[in-house]
Enzyme design. Structure first.
Site, mmCIF file in Angstrom:
data_model
loop_
_atom_site.group_PDB
_atom_site.id
_atom_site.type_symbol
_atom_site.label_atom_id
_atom_site.label_comp_id
_atom_site.label_asym_id
_atom_site.label_seq_id
_atom_site.Cartn_x
_atom_site.Cartn_y
_atom_site.Cartn_z
ATOM 1 N N ASP A 141 0.831 -1.202 0.000
ATOM 2 C CA ASP A 141 0.000 0.000 0.000
ATOM 3 C C ASP A 141 0.865 1.252 0.000
ATOM 4 O OD1 ASP A 141 -2.660 1.390 2.109
ATOM 5 O OD2 ASP A 141 -2.357 1.438 -0.070
ATOM 6 N N LYS A 144 2.701 3.430 -5.755
ATOM 7 C CA LYS A 144 2.140 2.392 -6.647
ATOM 8 C C LYS A 144 3.183 1.899 -7.655
ATOM 9 C CE LYS A 144 -1.066 3.252 -4.050
ATOM 10 N NZ LYS A 144 -0.984 2.494 -2.763
ATOM 11 N N ASP A 169 -3.242 -3.158 -2.437
ATOM 12 C CA ASP A 169 -4.309 -2.158 -2.473
ATOM 13 C C ASP A 169 -4.198 -1.344 -3.767
ATOM 14 O OD1 ASP A 169 -5.302 0.780 -0.563
ATOM 15 O OD2 ASP A 169 -6.513 -0.707 -1.610
ATOM 16 N N ASN A 170 -5.322 -0.751 -4.207
ATOM 17 C CA ASN A 170 -5.346 0.247 -5.284
ATOM 18 C C ASN A 170 -4.958 -0.261 -6.660
ATOM 19 O OD1 ASN A 170 -3.778 1.919 -2.697
ATOM 20 N ND2 ASN A 170 -5.866 2.471 -3.325
ATOM 21 N N GLU A 199 -11.445 4.096 -1.021
ATOM 22 C CA GLU A 199 -11.874 4.413 0.341
ATOM 23 C C GLU A 199 -12.722 5.682 0.393
ATOM 24 O OE1 GLU A 199 -8.737 3.620 -0.511
ATOM 25 O OE2 GLU A 199 -7.326 5.169 0.035
HETATM 26 O O1 LIG Z 1 -0.812 7.039 -3.357
HETATM 27 C C1 LIG Z 1 -1.340 6.301 -2.527
HETATM 28 N N1 LIG Z 1 -0.621 5.669 -1.588
HETATM 29 C C2 LIG Z 1 0.796 5.912 -1.504
HETATM 30 C C3 LIG Z 1 1.212 5.647 -0.088
HETATM 31 C C4 LIG Z 1 2.435 5.937 0.298
HETATM 32 C C5 LIG Z 1 2.841 5.715 1.699
HETATM 33 O O2 LIG Z 1 3.901 4.766 1.699
HETATM 34 C C6 LIG Z 1 5.039 5.354 2.307
HETATM 35 N N2 LIG Z 1 6.230 4.715 1.751
HETATM 36 C C7 LIG Z 1 6.930 3.859 2.555
HETATM 37 C C8 LIG Z 1 8.060 3.200 2.083
HETATM 38 C C9 LIG Z 1 8.493 3.430 0.768
HETATM 39 O O3 LIG Z 1 9.531 2.853 0.337
HETATM 40 C C10 LIG Z 1 7.753 4.316 -0.039
HETATM 41 C C11 LIG Z 1 6.623 4.956 0.458
HETATM 42 C C12 LIG Z 1 4.888 6.840 2.065
HETATM 43 O O4 LIG Z 1 5.684 7.600 2.948
HETATM 44 C C13 LIG Z 1 3.395 6.996 2.327
HETATM 45 O O5 LIG Z 1 3.105 7.015 3.696
HETATM 46 C C14 LIG Z 1 -2.799 6.121 -2.511
HETATM 47 C C15 LIG Z 1 -3.556 7.041 -3.231
HETATM 48 C C16 LIG Z 1 -4.936 6.923 -3.239
HETATM 49 N N3 LIG Z 1 -5.692 7.872 -3.991
HETATM 50 O O6 LIG Z 1 -6.933 7.799 -4.037
HETATM 51 O O7 LIG Z 1 -5.058 8.790 -4.611
HETATM 52 C C17 LIG Z 1 -5.594 5.919 -2.539
HETATM 53 C C18 LIG Z 1 -4.825 4.988 -1.816
HETATM 54 O O8 LIG Z 1 -5.416 3.972 -1.126
HETATM 55 C C19 LIG Z 1 -3.432 5.076 -1.812
HETATM 56 O O9 LIG Z 1 -2.739 4.117 -1.122
HETATM 57 MG MG LIG Z 2 -4.022 2.459 -0.590
#
Ligand SMILES: O=C(NC/C=C/[C@H]1O[C@@H](n2ccc(=O)cc2)[C@H](O)[C@@H]1O)c1cc([N+](=O)[O-])cc(O)c1O
Ligand SMILES: [Mg+2]
Length: 221
Positions: A141, A144, A169-170, A199
């Site tokens: 999660d 992406k 997820d997603n 969500e």
């Molecule tokens: O972009 C999305 N998620 C990216 C999440 C990123 C998370 O993962 C961490 N991370 C931790 C370790 C790493 O190596 C890289 C990132 C980042 O610091 C952040 O906390 C997203 C977007 C939508 N949306 O509707 O736009 C809906 C969703 O459910 C999503 O999950």
């Molecule tokens: Mg997500």
């Protein structure tokens, strides 16, 4: 300076949730996201699917990539038996700080390790750091465009065993096309798609569950 969204989410948890009660923490975050401010937690609809996959897997070793505010860490960990731990990876220190407080409010701090850093850097060190061989359950999660490189990294580090389950997820919104193409055409996995909604919205989304079958050859023709 203004507070951040994770800080406002944490305040809602502290005000509205019962300390030591994971379900009330989950309810408080979902209420905040439905009525006050949207946030990218897996949410209640996809969260129920996550719950069911965790329960059917009953994992002993669990990895989450992308902690954010700790919502799915609380969802997963509240279902784990007493001796089982969740390792969750978060690269943003401010998010990690909020997540630790959300997890602590739920009373699950002794069962969760919020590991700060990038998944690409930390995955190769997992076995050594935690004295484990493989993960029974992995929840993707985070960014992406990191799902595909990180599943390959997990394979290369021999961190998946026959029967390991990877839940992503997603896979529809925002979408992870390269990951889906890889995992669905790879004979080493048996995959199933769970249709749901993004969500707190009516936008279509979904989860992809993939069971690792062990290291076979080739691609699906
Ligand atoms: O972009 C999305 N998620 C990216 C999440 C990123 C998370 O993962 C961490 N991370 C931790 C370790 C790493 O190596 C890289 C990132 C980042 O610091 C952040 O906390 C997203 C977007 C939508 N949306 O509707 O736009 C809906 C969703 O459910 C999503 O999950
Ligand atoms: Mg997500």
């Amino acid at each position: 300076t203004r507070t951040t969204r994770p800080q406002r989410l944490l305040r809602a948890v502290i005000i509205n949730a019962v300390r030591g009660d994971p379900d009330s923490v989950i309810r408080a975050i979902d209420h905040f996201c439905k009525h006050t401010e949207w946030a990218m937690n897996i949410g209640d609809e996809k969260g129920a699917i996550l719950d069911s996959v965790v329960m059917e897997t009953s994992p002993s070793t669990v990895l989450e990539l992308g902690t954010y505010c700790g919502y799915s860490a609380v969802r997963i960990t509240r279902l784990l038996p007493p001796s089982t731990r969740l390792i969750t990876v978060e690269m943003n220190p401010d998010y990690a700080c909020v997540a630790r407080q959300v997890i602590q409010h739920a009373g699950l701090q002794d069962k969760v390790c919020v590991l700060e850093g990038q998944s690409a850097d930390l995955i190769p060190k997992m076995a050594e750091m935690f004295g484990i061989q493989t993960f029974d359950f992995v929840f993707l999660d985070h960014w992406k465009d990191r799902y595909l490189p990180d599943i390959r990294l997990l394979e290369d580090c021999s961190l998946l065993a026959q029967g390991s389950v990877v839940l992503a997820d997603n896979v529809v919104c925002p979408g992870t096309p390269d990951y889906l193409n890889y995992i669905r055409s790879n004979l080493n996995y048996r995959s199933r798609f769970y249709q749901a909604h993004l969500e707190y919205t009516r936008v279509l989304d979904g989860l992809e569950k993939s069971e690792y079958l062990g290291c076979r050859q080739g691609k699906r023709q």
